[in-house]
Design a protein around this motif. Structure first.
Motif, short mmCIF file in Angstrom:
data_model
loop_
_atom_site.label_atom_id
_atom_site.label_comp_id
_atom_site.label_asym_id
_atom_site.label_seq_id
_atom_site.Cartn_x
_atom_site.Cartn_y
_atom_site.Cartn_z
N PHE D 8 0.84 -1.20 0.00
CA PHE D 8 0.00 0.00 0.00
C PHE D 8 0.87 1.25 0.00
CE2 PHE D 8 -2.69 -3.32 1.68
CZ PHE D 8 -3.89 -3.08 1.03
N GLY D 9 0.23 2.38 -0.32
CA GLY D 9 0.92 3.67 -0.28
C GLY D 9 2.20 3.62 -1.09
N ILE D 10 3.24 4.23 -0.56
CA ILE D 10 4.49 4.37 -1.31
C ILE D 10 5.17 3.03 -1.57
CG2 ILE D 10 6.07 4.72 0.65
CD1 ILE D 10 7.28 7.07 -0.97
N ASP D 49 9.12 1.52 10.11
CA ASP D 49 8.12 2.57 10.32
C ASP D 49 6.74 2.17 9.80
OD1 ASP D 49 9.91 4.36 11.47
OD2 ASP D 49 10.41 5.33 9.55
N ALA D 51 3.30 -0.34 9.19
CA ALA D 51 2.48 -1.34 9.87
C ALA D 51 2.43 -2.59 9.01
CB ALA D 51 1.06 -0.80 10.07
N ILE D 74 2.01 -1.73 5.13
CA ILE D 74 1.22 -0.50 5.15
C ILE D 74 2.05 0.66 5.70
CG2 ILE D 74 -0.89 0.55 6.07
CD1 ILE D 74 -2.05 -2.31 6.24
N PRO D 75 2.55 1.51 4.81
CA PRO D 75 3.35 2.65 5.28
C PRO D 75 2.42 3.79 5.74
CG PRO D 75 3.11 2.79 2.92
CD PRO D 75 2.38 1.53 3.35
N PRO D 76 2.92 4.67 6.60
CA PRO D 76 2.12 5.86 6.90
C PRO D 76 2.02 6.71 5.63
CG PRO D 76 4.32 6.06 7.84
CD PRO D 76 4.22 4.68 7.27
N VAL D 77 0.94 7.47 5.52
CA VAL D 77 0.79 8.40 4.40
C VAL D 77 0.48 9.77 4.99
CG1 VAL D 77 0.04 6.65 2.76
CG2 VAL D 77 -1.68 7.86 4.09
N SER D 78 0.79 10.81 4.26
CA SER D 78 0.61 12.14 4.88
C SER D 78 -0.11 13.14 4.00
CB SER D 78 1.97 12.70 5.29
OG SER D 78 2.69 13.07 4.13
N GLY D 79 -0.60 12.73 2.83
CA GLY D 79 -1.31 13.68 1.97
C GLY D 79 -2.68 14.06 2.52
#
Lengths: 80, 358, 358, 80
Positions: D8-10, D49, D51, D74-79
């Motif tokens: 997921f994400g990046i 970093d 999940a 599952i990386p954190p996302v910040s958008g």
């Protein structure tokens, strides 16, 4: 045998549940399931206008059900 | 201010999946949005903001107060105005790179084929089951992709129909629901909350963008159902039903022509409002029921059967408030509309749903 | 026109799940929306249109052209204006039953606890990882439910954190991601398409409505991920991580104070634009790097170390265009802002990201 | 044994796939999986970093994997 029923659109209101565990005889067809449902829930009288999906695939009337099948009752909707 | 196009779309073109090439495809696209209500209005706005170059809006309806809780691009100042016109001007205000046109004519069996044939993609934002089938069938006949959306309360349905994929066209609405169901209410809307309406509209926008830019996986040969109360998503796989001959169906179906869904609210009076005005001396009630012996549950001032009603020689009294009545509110609406067309200043309304619902 | 409240919300109150009672709960609700960009702007508009009675908007940022493709409630005429102010006026125009207030102050460790403590629900519409943790931790400390949303390209995350459910508060952001990751870009946005931004915003709206009206199943103790390219939805179940002491963390963390995410774009000059102006005679470059021996990759006109920069006795030349530079663009921004506050007519910009990124 | 990886994400960009079938030794822990992934995909260096979910539930480092587990990165996302 047991199947899982899922209700969508207006059928959730007609039946009062969004899902339920349901008992059907072995080798029941979709058509037999529809008749059984109409007999039990008079409000589902238009079930022949609804789509029925078995394990997420559109099912025709003659298809036979298997134990633990997930059967979705999907009425047309018209809001926009 | 000079608005730079590359700056406007910078966050899209930077995506490798879109790039300048995808942006160009969007710019060249011709999209038809039928229905400018809960689904159609966000669809059109978001498509324009994405850089779709040409959007044509179709809606015969006007904005009503009870639309505003979910049709958030309208506001209290635009109530009673044409949805298509207001939406087109909103788009023109927001998005400098979209050419937007609109029509206030209802779609019908007579005009639908010519209409859809001019566009790359058709988006169904209507709220009427008959019209949804009319659009579906017309897209099949003209071989146009159709992005379908519809709602009931907290459930929303989305699909992309009729896309040419490896030698054949993908499934359409009739592969899920072969016949037009008769017991689905058309005119009286069930309630809904605005998030599911917006969600379904945005899933439709997403389909159009994927289709035009050839990115991602389309919702073809399936019907996606999202339920907002449980955040559950269900996808029903569809198969082509070869027994359905849409050309035949189109030829023989009336698609509920003349049904109440194509009536403009400003030409209607509800039975509640009508009862309040029954004894008003300015009220002039005309029955257009063909059988002049049909019992009518209130006093009418004139009986002018529909089949012989002569609009040309009708001599209106402009001090009166005319109410036209019939059995179902269909022929009375027809006469009301003709009178209004001929005498725009005349106060004339049709009793909604007729005396059968009185 | 007189707008009837019962008419406005008719399609909601007709739902047995909402009714007049649910509508009353929405009317009484106090919602804080932090961030008025891609997520926060539709969240605020749709909540207001649903009848939420009190909404407070917080955003320090101004509207830029590259926002418009996804922040569809702004338009080209509002570029460079305050997001919070423009959004508040849009809401006031559209929704007669919502009391909307706004603040242009950035949230910080100093003001966050007092801010969130005044509301029933907090919505995170920010685009900065540090600030997301600041909001999360403040909501845990003040026991406020937080509706979280975030994005990367075609993926969106949503969750409802910190809801009191049967004796304990539900999970929060640190149960999914205990520490603030260091390598997630904050200031440079990755690209995105507008449907996923709108979808995530509407899922947030949906959470707020479910929470306030006590209807449906909340996204608590889980993180929902929606992928727009494949229309796939994934839910990760969370468990409370008892080893995390948020009071301690809040006390000791700086939450990346002074980082670039709180910089207003209109006070910045990019390295590209700066290079074009290097040889302009009107350009006056001041380095505020404390170490006056640090090599600088271009000629500067003045060196005034940050720690001794005297704003009060600074004597500006209003014919010049000042550019303030430092290593990372943080202290230069601080000086730029102070100069602009004292001399609003002065042309002064901070070199974005400093000479380290030159 | 085989597991299914979801990205997921990046991480989708870092690995170039949104899902893949993946081979790990019997009794591998999440921690061992992370080390193996970093060794193979240098771009996943920040995996600590991220999940990790096993069969849709958040998983801690010491959890052991079973055959056919579905493991989401599952990386954190910040958008926003």
């Amino acid at each position: 045998m047991k199947i899982q029923l899922l209700f969508f659109g207006i059928t959730t209101d007609l039946v009062g549940e969004s899902s339920m565990s349901y008992e059907v005889p072995e080798n029941s067809s979709i058509e037999a399931l529809k008749l059984k449902l109409i007999a039990q829930f008079a409000s589902l009288k238009n079930i022949n206008d609804f789509a029925i999906a078995v394990n997420e695939s559109y099912a025709k009337d003659h298809q036979l059900l298997l134990n633990n099948d997930v059967v979705a009752i999907i009425p047309p909707v018209s809001g926009g | 201010m000079n608005i730079s196009k590359s700056e406007y779309f910078k966050r899209q073109t930077t995506l490798s999946e879109i790039g300048e090439e995808g942006q160009q495809l969007l710019q060249k696209a011709n999209i038809l949005v039928i229905g400018c209500g809960g689904l159609g209005s966000p669809v059109a706005i978001y498509l324009a903001a994405s850089g779709v170059g040409n959007i044509h809006l179709v809606d015969f309806d006007t904005i009503s107060i009870s639309n505003l809780h979910r049709q958030v691009f309208y506001n209290t100042a635009t109530v009673e105005k044409s949805k298509a016109a207001v939406l087109a001007s909103e788009i023109a205000k927001k998005t400098p790179f979209t050419n937007v046109t609109f029509s206030e004519e209802a779609v019908s069996k007579t005009n639908i084929l010519e209409l859809v044939s001019k566009f790359d993609v058709v988006v169904d934002g209507t709220d009427n089951l008959q019209i949804k089938y009319l659009i579906n069938d017309a897209c099949v006949l003209t071989k146009k992709p159709l992005v379908y959306g519809s709602l009931y309360k907290f459930d929303g349905y989305v699909a992309t129909f009729n896309v040419f994929e490896s030698k054949a066209y993908s499934c359409n609405l009739r592969d899920a629901f072969p016949k037009i169901a008769t017991d689905i209410p058309n005119c009286g809307e069930a309630g809904t909350m605005n998030p599911i309406v917006g969600l379904i509209a945005l899933l439709q926008v997403n389909e159009v963008i994927k289709l035009i830019t050839k990115t991602g996986k389309l919702l073809t040969n399936q019907l996606l159902i999202y339920n907002a109360l449980e955040n559950s998503q269900f996808k029903m796989k569809l198969k082509k039903n070869e027994s359905i001959a849409i050309e035949e169906i189109f030829k023989n179906s009336t698609y509920g022509a003349l049904n109440c869904a194509t009536q403009k609210p400003i030409l209607l009076i509800s039975k509640g409002d009508f009862k309040l005005k029954l004894n008003d001396t300015a009220t002039e009630i005309i029955s257009v029921i063909n059988n002049i012996n049909t019992p009518i549950p209130f006093e009418v001032h004139q009986k002018k059967p529909f089949h012989s009603f002569d609009i040309e020689n009708f001599n209106p009294d402009f001090t009166k408030n005319y109410v036209i009545v019939c059995n179902k509110g269909i022929t009375s609406y027809n006469i009301t509309q003709q009178l209004k067309d001929k005498f725009p200043a005349l106060n004339v309304l049709s009793l909604a749903e007729g005396i059968e619902n009185y």
